[in-house]
Design a protein around this motif. Structure first.
Motif, PDB file in Angstrom:
ATOM      1  N   GLU A  21       0.797  -1.030  -0.040  1.00  0.00           N
ATOM      2  CA  GLU A  21      -0.007  -0.095  -0.154  1.00  0.00           C
ATOM      3  C   GLU A  21       0.815   1.174  -0.032  1.00  0.00           C
ATOM      4  OE1 GLU A  21      -1.938   0.694   3.664  1.00  0.00           O
ATOM      5  OE2 GLU A  21      -3.853   1.503   2.471  1.00  0.00           O
ATOM      6  N   ASP A  63      -4.176   0.092  -3.995  1.00  0.00           N
ATOM      7  CA  ASP A  63      -4.653   1.502  -3.690  1.00  0.00           C
ATOM      8  C   ASP A  63      -5.072   1.269  -2.119  1.00  0.00           C
ATOM      9  OD1 ASP A  63      -5.215   3.278  -6.283  1.00  0.00           O
ATOM     10  OD2 ASP A  63      -5.406   1.211  -6.475  1.00  0.00           O
ATOM     11  N   GLN A  64      -5.404   0.138  -1.563  1.00  0.00           N
ATOM     12  CA  GLN A  64      -5.960   0.089  -0.429  1.00  0.00           C
ATOM     13  C   GLN A  64      -5.715  -1.240   0.167  1.00  0.00           C
ATOM     14  OE1 GLN A  64      -8.590   2.210   1.747  1.00  0.00           O
ATOM     15  NE2 GLN A  64      -9.563   3.309   0.113  1.00  0.00           N
ATOM     16  N   VAL A  99      -7.063  -3.228   3.244  1.00  0.00           N
ATOM     17  CA  VAL A  99      -8.164  -2.872   4.478  1.00  0.00           C
ATOM     18  C   VAL A  99      -7.915  -4.346   5.591  1.00  0.00           C
ATOM     19  CG1 VAL A  99     -10.527  -3.025   5.054  1.00  0.00           C
ATOM     20  CG2 VAL A  99      -9.550  -1.808   3.036  1.00  0.00           C
ATOM     21  N   ARG A 100      -7.761  -4.231   6.695  1.00  0.00           N
ATOM     22  CA  ARG A 100      -7.625  -5.421   7.501  1.00  0.00           C
ATOM     23  C   ARG A 100      -8.960  -5.438   8.696  1.00  0.00           C
ATOM     24  NH1 ARG A 100      -4.717  -9.307   9.927  1.00  0.00           N
ATOM     25  NH2 ARG A 100      -4.559  -9.238  12.006  1.00  0.00           N
ATOM     26  N   ASN A 101      -9.336  -6.765   8.569  1.00  0.00           N
ATOM     27  CA  ASN A 101     -10.399  -6.838   9.725  1.00  0.00           C
ATOM     28  C   ASN A 101      -9.561  -7.606  10.643  1.00  0.00           C
ATOM     29  OD1 ASN A 101     -12.771  -5.779   8.368  1.00  0.00           O
ATOM     30  ND2 ASN A 101     -13.522  -7.963   7.600  1.00  0.00           N
ATOM     31  N   SER A 147     -17.983 -11.618   4.200  1.00  0.00           N
ATOM     32  CA  SER A 147     -17.954 -10.534   4.839  1.00  0.00           C
ATOM     33  C   SER A 147     -16.453  -9.679   4.468  1.00  0.00           C
ATOM     34  CB  SER A 147     -17.767 -10.635   6.495  1.00  0.00           C
ATOM     35  OG  SER A 147     -16.349 -11.126   6.777  1.00  0.00           O
ATOM     36  N   ASN A 206     -17.487  -8.291   1.086  1.00  0.00           N
ATOM     37  CA  ASN A 206     -18.386  -7.049   1.654  1.00  0.00           C
ATOM     38  C   ASN A 206     -17.694  -6.022   2.130  1.00  0.00           C
ATOM     39  OD1 ASN A 206     -20.661  -8.459   0.551  1.00  0.00           O
ATOM     40  ND2 ASN A 206     -21.365  -9.257   2.460  1.00  0.00           N
ATOM     41  N   THR A 207     -16.835  -6.092   2.917  1.00  0.00           N
ATOM     42  CA  THR A 207     -15.872  -4.902   3.461  1.00  0.00           C
ATOM     43  C   THR A 207     -15.197  -4.420   2.295  1.00  0.00           C
ATOM     44  OG1 THR A 207     -15.548  -6.334   5.355  1.00  0.00           O
ATOM     45  CG2 THR A 207     -14.017  -4.417   5.166  1.00  0.00           C
ATOM     46  N   ARG A 256     -17.065  -1.572   0.786  1.00  0.00           N
ATOM     47  CA  ARG A 256     -17.240  -0.204   1.390  1.00  0.00           C
ATOM     48  C   ARG A 256     -16.276   0.633   0.948  1.00  0.00           C
ATOM     49  NH1 ARG A 256     -21.876   0.557   2.341  1.00  0.00           N
ATOM     50  NH2 ARG A 256     -22.813  -1.428   2.430  1.00  0.00           N
ATOM     51  N   PHE A 257     -15.102   0.321   0.346  1.00  0.00           N
ATOM     52  CA  PHE A 257     -14.109   1.157   0.194  1.00  0.00           C
ATOM     53  C   PHE A 257     -13.977   1.274  -1.361  1.00  0.00           C
ATOM     54  CE2 PHE A 257     -12.939  -0.737   4.284  1.00  0.00           C
ATOM     55  CZ  PHE A 257     -12.517   0.460   4.919  1.00  0.00           C
ATOM     56  N   LYS A 291     -14.669   2.584  -5.242  1.00  0.00           N
ATOM     57  CA  LYS A 291     -15.445   3.687  -5.729  1.00  0.00           C
ATOM     58  C   LYS A 291     -15.683   3.429  -7.289  1.00  0.00           C
ATOM     59  CE  LYS A 291     -12.123   6.964  -4.383  1.00  0.00           C
ATOM     60  NZ  LYS A 291     -11.572   6.478  -3.608  1.00  0.00           N
ATOM     61  N   GLY A 295     -24.641  -7.241  -1.444  1.00  0.00           N
ATOM     62  CA  GLY A 295     -23.354  -7.907  -1.536  1.00  0.00           C
ATOM     63  C   GLY A 295     -23.695  -9.450  -1.373  1.00  0.00           C
ATOM     64  N   HIS A 348     -20.151  -5.994  10.944  1.00  0.00           N
ATOM     65  CA  HIS A 348     -20.518  -7.238  10.223  1.00  0.00           C
ATOM     66  C   HIS A 348     -21.566  -7.889  10.691  1.00  0.00           C
ATOM     67  CE1 HIS A 348     -19.044 -11.510   9.285  1.00  0.00           C
ATOM     68  NE2 HIS A 348     -20.101 -11.191   8.567  1.00  0.00           N
ATOM     69  N   GLY A 407     -24.092 -11.798   6.458  1.00  0.00           N
ATOM     70  CA  GLY A 407     -23.038 -11.405   5.840  1.00  0.00           C
ATOM     71  C   GLY A 407     -22.875  -9.946   5.384  1.00  0.00           C
ATOM     72  N   VAL A 426     -22.023  -6.150   5.401  1.00  0.00           N
ATOM     73  CA  VAL A 426     -20.888  -5.195   6.162  1.00  0.00           C
ATOM     74  C   VAL A 426     -21.231  -3.848   5.681  1.00  0.00           C
ATOM     75  CG1 VAL A 426     -18.340  -4.839   6.200  1.00  0.00           C
ATOM     76  CG2 VAL A 426     -19.249  -7.021   5.835  1.00  0.00           C
ATOM     77  N   PRO A 485     -15.630  -5.171  13.089  1.00  0.00           N
ATOM     78  CA  PRO A 485     -14.260  -5.633  12.785  1.00  0.00           C
ATOM     79  C   PRO A 485     -13.217  -4.660  12.284  1.00  0.00           C
ATOM     80  CG  PRO A 485     -15.691  -6.181  10.840  1.00  0.00           C
ATOM     81  CD  PRO A 485     -16.421  -5.501  11.937  1.00  0.00           C
ATOM     82  N   LYS A 526     -12.528   6.720   0.832  1.00  0.00           N
ATOM     83  CA  LYS A 526     -12.908   5.977   1.927  1.00  0.00           C
ATOM     84  C   LYS A 526     -11.492   5.082   2.201  1.00  0.00           C
ATOM     85  CE  LYS A 526     -17.799   5.799   1.730  1.00  0.00           C
ATOM     86  NZ  LYS A 526     -18.771   5.547   0.631  1.00  0.00           N
ATOM     87  N   GLN A 582      -8.940   2.993   5.656  1.00  0.00           N
ATOM     88  CA  GLN A 582      -8.790   2.569   6.783  1.00  0.00           C
ATOM     89  C   GLN A 582      -7.651   3.259   7.710  1.00  0.00           C
ATOM     90  OE1 GLN A 582      -8.045  -1.913   7.113  1.00  0.00           O
ATOM     91  NE2 GLN A 582      -9.253  -2.094   8.705  1.00  0.00           N
TER      92      GLN A 582
END
Ligand SMILES: [Zn+2]
Ligand SMILES: [Zn+2]
Ligand SMILES: [Zn+2]
Lengths: 437, 474
Positions: free
Chosen positions: A121, A127-128, A130-132, A140, A143-144, A147-148, A150, A243, B227, B232, B234, B267, B279, B281
């Motif tokens: 990164e 570009d991104q 992302v960590r859960n 999920s 789906n996360t 969220r990021f 575009k 999603g 989540h 599922g 998010v 999460p 957007k 993190q």
């Protein structure tokens, strides 16, 4: 001994007449030969012809796409995939289409994936990242990623795959060919086909059954599964279906969901992705058990409503569903019916029947393999490499995969074992089971 | 007992004598001429106003003349002064002038130590600074040069005796000078701390903020991501809120969220940039320079090490014998003569005037902001600058006249056998040319010049001439 068998077999062949042949090999003739060879071949020709006739339309769609130059968001969800990411990103940097953003979602990895991701990164390679912190499962994670994003289109990739230079360009064009397309599946091929017998046989399976099969079902409008390894979606359509739902088998699930709200699903043979297939038959069995269980879970249990004539009913969805069930479940049962039929009624001829079946299938496989190479785009491997392995395909398809499938169906139909699959975190599986998802 | 009481003699408003030492008392700015310090043995500053003390101390210690910057400085009634900067630069405090006799030993000691020193008057700016530090350390018998955290320093730390010579913005070059000194073997060093300075202007006055990785705006909104296990889904917490109550409902499956860890969890977080909509993190950390306004990635800051320095034996010898750098001194600049030579020639010219009628002059050109010039140009460019200046002067005076450097910022020259009026005119023309030259070559910085001309007077010694000349320039 062998002479005796051969002698016996020749006499059997001489005694065969048409009626007798049909009676003894009905399974091959009606299911394998007609459906999976004759019909398939006819459809392939139609597909080829229409592709030729529509070549100007295709070029126009391509120009429209390149002129609009929409942002394509690539999401790569996964757990402990850090080691694969570099190779994947390299193939993405080589893409002919460059208005892309790459988003890697780390689903609670416990190895050095976070470090690798953050480095990439920082270096601007992705570009991104992302960590859960807590693992939530593949759905999920994907789906996360949404969220990021575009982009106007979302491409879902697997971290352990790599992509042809024009793969992204090719997988987006179908959206411009037909504005009703909501999702496009890419063409997955086996990269490690030389690794073991298991991977070689899978490579052949991907060439003939999976890839060609998808060309055919896509042409017929009943294409079922957008592979998780390489699938593209319209962002607004993904937003509408909110999603992915919890897996396993979420690839097939989201396809059905998109179909249900009225969008078309297409397969793009020219968008090529290379994947690493499971290297041993044991690992392969595990993978296929998961895939096959999800058929029961998603087709029969979760989405059985496509069979019902309600307002979301669509004939093509219905056919897609029936086709899928027939090919997998019914066919599997029918095969056992055939086997029982033969054992009960022609016990004395069973050896000869087995030999004939073996020959019929092998000849078909050879013919298909050679004939279909006309319809294949091209391959990453020399076709001649596979020829000597073709005879093994009878065992692979006829016995190995069939048994695995049977086990999967029994496990899922009667024990709902997919909900215990460690592929998902337990916390999410419990809920899915209770809700019958 | 009465007779034994040491005598304190009030000479004037601002001068007292005690034990034969003359003390200059400074208690106001009005009428203050720092050069007067030279004619006294020590200075006493009225300590009631800390800011006042700081300024006076600064002016004395920043002075170029060792006769001024090495003088003992005491603070009268300075009990309330806590500024470490002042403490490092002064030699003691007293509560009333009655205590003057107690200062005798200290004043005596510093005078003796100072008299042991030789000065080289190097024309290299770095060499001058190094000499100043080590001489000061020698006279105050302090072998350690310690950085003090200092809020008024642009690099957050101050080495007082060096810092006084620089404006706040130029203080970072102290670190370079100390590095040179260490390489010369004058100091041994010990790690003390690290500072991060603006990559553009070297200031340490930075404001660190978490910013959007795309557009560097610090204006963003942060939300938890939820989540929902059963379906599922998010999404940010906003997706789950409803308008009626405080409950959270899943927008995908309409179920109500019950218990964290059981049917949902959080999460990660989602930051949304209010400026560009990105957007993300992970924030970037940016440092905004409060001096020049530059906003930069934390990685782009200049990392500098702050060290504690100890004077070596070699350093002490350099203080006593005069410091000559091995690398950084400016060699003789073409067109100029050594300062010693200049003084000799001046002596002969005065002798000559004694016998013949005529009018000759000695002139000085001084760069008013040498530490700024040095910190912004570096010594190499500064040397080129001096060469250019000499060229300009050379081409405007007669070939029999001579040029020399008193130090890196002061040029002296002779203008013989012309009326002072003409000498002044020529000099002002030279300055005009120099100013134009500076404007075209150094666009970002202004070099300020100061000049002075005095006619030679055969009743005065060469030293006296130079003294008058430079005094006028201060
Ligand atoms: Zn700055
Ligand atoms: Zn939900
Ligand atoms: Zn922004």
């Amino acid at each position: 001994m062998i002479e005796e068998i051969l002698d016996n077999y020749l006499r059997f062949l001489q005694s065969l007449n048409v009626g007798h042949f049909v009676r003894l090999f009905w399974f091959y003739i009606f299911f394998e030969f007609i459906r999976y060879f004759v019909i398939e071949w006819i459809v392939l020709n139609i597909w080829r012809l229409s592709k030729y006739l529509n070549r100007d339309k295709y070029e126009k769609a391509r120009q429209e796409f390149l002129f609009e130059n929409p942002l394509v968001s690539i999401i790569i969800p996964g757990k402990n995939e850090g080691k694969h990411i570099y190779k994947l990103i390299r193939s993405l940097k080589e893409q002919t289409y460059q208005n892309i953003e790459v988003i890697v979602i780390d689903d609670g990895s416990d190895d050095d994936t976070p470090t690798i991701g953050r480095d990439l990164e920082k270096a601007g390679w992705i570009d991104q990242f992302v960590r859960n912190e807590i693992r939530g499962g593949k759905a999920s994670a994907a789906n996360t990623g949404l969220r990021f994003c575009k982009g106007k289109f979302i491409v879902h990739l697997d971290a352990d795959c790599s992509y042809d230079r024009d793969a992204i360009e090719k997988i987006i064009i179908p959206f411009y060919l037909d504005k009703q397309v909501g999702g496009v599946g890419g063409n997955v091929m086996v990269r490690n086909y030389k690794q073991s017998l298991a991977t070689t046989l899978q490579a052949i399976e991907y060439f003939d059954t999976i890839s060609i099969g998808r060309v055919v079902t896509s042409k017929l409008g009943v294409y079922r599964i957008i592979s998780g390894a390489f699938g593209a979606f319209r962002a607004d359509v993904l937003e509408k279906v909110k999603g992915w739902d919890i897996g396993p088998g979420l690839d097939g699930d989201i396809t059905v969901k998109i179909r249900k709200i009225g969008y078309k699903i297409k397969f793009e043979q020219d968008a090529i992705c290379l994947t690493n297939a499971p290297g041993t038959f044991k690992k392969l069995a595990k993978q296929r058990l998961r895939w096959d269980k999800s058929l029961i879970r998603f087709r029969i249990r979760k989405h059985h409503d496509v069979l019902l004539p309600n307002q979301s009913f669509k004939f093509s969805n219905f056919i897609s569903f029936v086709e899928n069930i027939t090919y997998n479940l019914v066919l599997n049962v029918k095969w056992y019916v055939y086997l029982s039929d033969m054992i009960i009624n022609y016990r004395s001829l069973i050896l000869n029947i087995l030999i004939t079946n073996f020959l019929l299938y092998t000849i078909t496989n050879f013919v298909k393999f050679v004939l279909y190479s006309v319809y294949r785009k091209r391959s990453h491997a020399p076709m001649s490499y596979f020829l000597i392995y073709i005879p093994c395909m009878v065992i692979y398809f006829g016995y190995y995969l069939r048994i695995v499938r049977s086990v999967a169906y029994v496990q899922e139909l009667f024990f709902k074992l997919s909900y215990n699959d460690p592929w998902n975190p337990k916390k999410t599986s419990q809920h899915a089971k209770r809700m019958g998802l | 007992m009465e007779e034994k009481k040491p005598e304190i003699e009030q000479i004037s408003d601002s001068v007292v004598k005690s034990d034969g030492f003359s003390y200059l008392i400074i208690d106001r700015f009005d009428g203050l001429v720092v050069e007067d310090v030279e004619f006294h043995d020590a200075v006493i500053i009225d300590g009631r106003d800390e800011a006042f003390v700081r300024q006076i101390v600064r002016r004395i210690r920043a002075h170029k003349k060792h006769d001024i910057y090495l003088k003992p400085v005491y603070i009268l009634r300075g009990a309330t002064i806590t500024d470490p900067f002042i403490q490092k630069l002064t030699d003691g405090t007293l509560y009333s002038l009655d205590q003057l006799p107690f200062l005798k030993d200290e004043t005596e000691r510093i005078r003796t130590r100072s008299s042991e020193l030789k000065f080289t008057e190097s024309i290299s700016f770095e060499a001058q600074m190094i000499e100043k530090v080590i001489c000061f350390m020698y006279t105050s018998e302090d072998r350690v040069l310690e950085p003090i955290p200092y809020v008024y320093a642009d690099i957050n730390y101050s080495y007082p005796i060096l810092s006084v010579n620089f404006s706040r913005h130029d203080e970072h070059s102290i670190l370079d000078i100390l590095e040179i000194a260490e390489k010369e073997g004058i100091f041994e060093s010990e790690f003390h701390d690290k500072v991060y300075l603006c990559g553009n202007c070297n200031s340490g006055r930075l404001s660190y903020r978490e910013v959007c990785p795309k557009c560097s705006s610090s204006n963003s909104k942060t939300q938890d991501i939820i989540h929902h296990f059963p379906c599922g889904y998010v999404g940010p917490i906003d997706d789950f809120t409803n308008e009626i109550d405080d409950e959270l409902d899943c927008p995908k499956c309409n179920k109500r969220l019950r218990h964290i860890g059981v049917d949902y969890d959080k999460p990660s977080v989602l930051h949304t940039c209010n400026n560009c909509g990105h957007k993300f993190q992970d924030y970037n950390v940016n440092a905004k320079c409060m001096s020049c306004g530059q906003d930069q990635r934390a990685e782009q800051l200049a990392e500098r090490t702050i060290k504690k320095y100890t004077l070596t034996k070699k350093g002490e010898m350099a203080a006593i014998n005069g410091f000559v750098t091995t690398a950084k001194d400016i060699e003789e600049i073409i067109g100029s003569v050594k300062y010693e030579t200049f003084k000799t020639m001046l002596k002969y010219e005065i002798e000559r005037l004694r016998q013949t009628e005529g009018s000759s002059n000695v002139c000085a050109i001084k760069i008013d902001n040498p530490s700024q010039v040095y910190s912004q140009l570096g010594s190499d460019v500064q040397k080129d600058l001096l060469i250019e200046i000499v060229k300009v002067i050379r081409s405007n005076i007669r070939s029999s006249d001579i040029i020399s450097f008193q130090n890196s910022s002061t040029i002296v020259l002779s203008m013989n056998e012309i009326p002072t009026r003409i000498a002044k005119k020529i000099l002002s023309e030279i300055i005009d040319i120099l100013k134009r030259l500076m404007e075209t070559t150094l666009k970002s910085m202004e070099v300020q010049f100061h000049t002075h001309v005095i006619p030679l007077d055969y009743g005065m010694s060469p030293e006296m001439h130079i003294h008058q000349l430079t005094k006028e320039l201060e």
